[in-house]
Design a protein around this motif. Sequence first.
Motif, PDB file in Angstrom:
ATOM      1  N   THR A   1       0.853  -1.189   0.000  1.00 24.77           N
ATOM      2  CA  THR A   1       0.000   0.000   0.000  1.00 24.77           C
ATOM      3  C   THR A   1       0.891   1.242   0.000  1.00 24.77           C
ATOM      4  OG1 THR A   1      -0.113  -0.030   2.406  1.00 24.77           O
ATOM      5  CG2 THR A   1      -1.905  -1.117   1.211  1.00 24.77           C
ATOM      6  N   ASN A   2       0.303   2.364  -0.368  1.00 25.07           N
ATOM      7  CA  ASN A   2       1.073   3.606  -0.461  1.00 25.07           C
ATOM      8  C   ASN A   2       0.155   4.778  -0.138  1.00 25.07           C
ATOM      9  OD1 ASN A   2       2.193   5.579  -3.306  1.00 25.07           O
ATOM     10  ND2 ASN A   2       2.951   5.658  -1.225  1.00 25.07           N
ATOM     11  N   THR A   3       0.326   5.346   1.038  1.00 20.55           N
ATOM     12  CA  THR A   3      -0.407   6.550   1.416  1.00 20.55           C
ATOM     13  C   THR A   3       0.546   7.485   2.146  1.00 20.55           C
ATOM     14  OG1 THR A   3      -2.286   7.479   2.614  1.00 20.55           O
ATOM     15  CG2 THR A   3      -1.315   5.510   3.588  1.00 20.55           C
ATOM     16  N   PRO A   4       0.517   8.791   1.839  1.00 12.75           N
ATOM     17  CA  PRO A   4      -0.109   9.468   0.710  1.00 12.75           C
ATOM     18  C   PRO A   4       0.372   8.865  -0.612  1.00 12.75           C
ATOM     19  CG  PRO A   4       0.685  11.063   2.320  1.00 12.75           C
ATOM     20  CD  PRO A   4       1.216   9.735   2.749  1.00 12.75           C
ATOM     21  N   HIS A   5      -0.524   8.913  -1.607  1.00  9.50           N
ATOM     22  CA  HIS A   5      -0.332   8.078  -2.790  1.00  9.50           C
ATOM     23  C   HIS A   5       0.304   8.809  -3.978  1.00  9.50           C
ATOM     24  CE1 HIS A   5      -2.131   5.889  -6.399  1.00  9.50           C
ATOM     25  NE2 HIS A   5      -1.366   4.991  -5.826  1.00  9.50           N
ATOM     26  N   ASN A   6       1.379   8.219  -4.464  1.00 10.41           N
ATOM     27  CA  ASN A   6       1.972   8.604  -5.738  1.00 10.41           C
ATOM     28  C   ASN A   6       1.417   7.648  -6.792  1.00 10.41           C
ATOM     29  OD1 ASN A   6       3.605   9.342  -7.858  1.00 10.41           O
ATOM     30  ND2 ASN A   6       5.508   8.564  -6.984  1.00 10.41           N
ATOM     31  N   PRO A   7       0.743   8.108  -7.845  1.00 13.26           N
ATOM     32  CA  PRO A   7       0.697   9.474  -8.356  1.00 13.26           C
ATOM     33  C   PRO A   7      -0.545  10.295  -7.990  1.00 13.26           C
ATOM     34  CG  PRO A   7      -0.112   7.966 -10.029  1.00 13.26           C
ATOM     35  CD  PRO A   7       0.258   7.125  -8.834  1.00 13.26           C
ATOM     36  N   SER A   8      -1.575   9.715  -7.370  1.00  6.12           N
ATOM     37  CA  SER A   8      -2.870  10.421  -7.342  1.00  6.12           C
ATOM     38  C   SER A   8      -2.957  11.511  -6.278  1.00  6.12           C
ATOM     39  CB  SER A   8      -4.010   9.419  -7.111  1.00  6.12           C
ATOM     40  OG  SER A   8      -4.012   8.976  -5.765  1.00  6.12           O
ATOM     41  N   GLY A   9      -2.100  11.449  -5.242  1.00  7.39           N
ATOM     42  CA  GLY A   9      -2.187  12.448  -4.167  1.00  7.39           C
ATOM     43  C   GLY A   9      -3.305  12.171  -3.165  1.00  7.39           C
ATOM     44  N   THR A  10      -3.950  10.995  -3.251  1.00  5.43           N
ATOM     45  CA  THR A  10      -4.962  10.677  -2.232  1.00  5.43           C
ATOM     46  C   THR A  10      -4.276  10.229  -0.945  1.00  5.43           C
ATOM     47  OG1 THR A  10      -5.120   8.470  -3.148  1.00  5.43           O
ATOM     48  CG2 THR A  10      -6.850   9.996  -3.779  1.00  5.43           C
ATOM     49  N   VAL A  11      -5.004  10.411   0.156  1.00  2.14           N
ATOM     50  CA  VAL A  11      -4.499  10.041   1.485  1.00  2.14           C
ATOM     51  C   VAL A  11      -5.524   9.100   2.103  1.00  2.14           C
ATOM     52  CG1 VAL A  11      -3.980  10.941   3.785  1.00  2.14           C
ATOM     53  CG2 VAL A  11      -3.244  12.220   1.762  1.00  2.14           C
ATOM     54  N   TRP A  12      -5.094   7.935   2.525  1.00  2.00           N
ATOM     55  CA  TRP A  12      -6.035   6.967   3.114  1.00  2.00           C
ATOM     56  C   TRP A  12      -6.583   7.515   4.423  1.00  2.00           C
ATOM     57  CZ3 TRP A  12      -5.424   1.038   2.378  1.00  2.00           C
ATOM     58  CH2 TRP A  12      -5.214   0.761   1.011  1.00  2.00           C
ATOM     59  N   THR A  13      -7.863   7.247   4.643  1.00  2.00           N
ATOM     60  CA  THR A  13      -8.520   7.687   5.889  1.00  2.00           C
ATOM     61  C   THR A  13      -8.341   6.617   6.965  1.00  2.00           C
ATOM     62  OG1 THR A  13     -10.576   6.601   5.283  1.00  2.00           O
ATOM     63  CG2 THR A  13     -10.300   8.910   4.562  1.00  2.00           C
TER      64      THR A  13
END
Length: 385
Positions: free
Chosen positions: A169-181
Amino acid sequence: MNTRTPALKSRLPNVGTTIFTVMSALAVEKGAVNLGQGFPDFDCDPRLVDAVTDAMKKGLNQYPPMTGVPVLREAVAAKISALYGHAYDATSEITITAGATQAILTAILAIVHPGDEVIVLEPCYDSYVPNIELAGGVVVRVPLTPGTFRPDFDKIAAAITPKTRAIITNTPHNPSGTVWTRAEMLKLQDLLAPTEILLISDEVYEHMVFDGQQHESAARFPGLAARAFIVSSFGKTYHVTGWKVGYFAAPASLTAEFRKVHQFNVFTVNTPVQYGLASYMADPKPYLELPAFYQRKRDLFRDGLKRTKFRMLPGEGTYFQCVDISAVSDLGEAEFCKWLTSEIGVAAIPLSAFYGNGFDQRVVRFCFAKKDETLNTALDRLAKL
Ligand code: PMP
Ligand code: GLN
């Protein structure tokens, strides 16, 4: 005399030069503003350079301990404990690596046997898949929800088999910039609870989370921390991507296996840089102030993008901003990025580079880790489209 070089059967037949290298080279060739590859165009804090220089001058220039210098491991453990409330033992559970890239490869080599399945969530950082393939693992690709890039736990659950060894998993996410809650992390924890699946949690952008949201490190969730290799990178946090120093935190039993590979992979990591980082980390301000630093740049960049025909996607974290190009061009993402670099003078990265099948959703990624004047020059050029 036979001077023929023996033929080779490639271990990575599908791998070419990474898109980051290709686009940076094109940006240099065309004199374009490089918002492609993710790296700052401004310098790090001079105090950090002084701290590393001091270490060199003190003669701290020979091999450090294989696991990393104790003061740096202790500083990392203290930071994780203060921010995420999980106490890692600095001796047996923290290891300093040559960047996050090496930490991820080493973790995969340590845990994946030939035939083991590893789940990746696409779009994903480009090193994961070749790493799994080098270990002889089977890559299982699960898409993040198109459009929002949020995890789809039904799809992840459906991908789990008795052969699943790990999920990345990857948060904050490259490339989308989403952050898991927190809710998403809790769902992941529940999903993995009855399994033997390990988690590789790529958290290199942990200090770039905006709008008051908090970074949900796997370290905050006991059920995840117990099965996680948590990976981070000093390059991202301290604006020194070229130093290639990172770390990972994991339970002692996982760390022991990791270190068996690490010691024959890199053995040790740059000594004076480690001492310099350790003394610089004594002050938490630089990483505590990083969200505000990058949020201002994100806002400057997003405000400027309003003058363009691009449709902005959300930007919750990282130093990347994705945009939909549909209203600007009929080209595919990769062609568009080459055209934008060559003809408009701004380099970007196509999202298709983060998918195994080259999925093209008409979205490209810009990096806003740049001086304000660099961003303004790029925005002026983009506004003309
Ligand atoms: N993971 C992700 C998601 C990244 O964006 C990067 C940056 N290239 C890395 C890992 C690698 O970090 P490092 O430069 O420390 O190897
Ligand atoms: N992580 C950076 C990016 O996504 C750069 C990585 C690289 O050049 N390998 O752009």
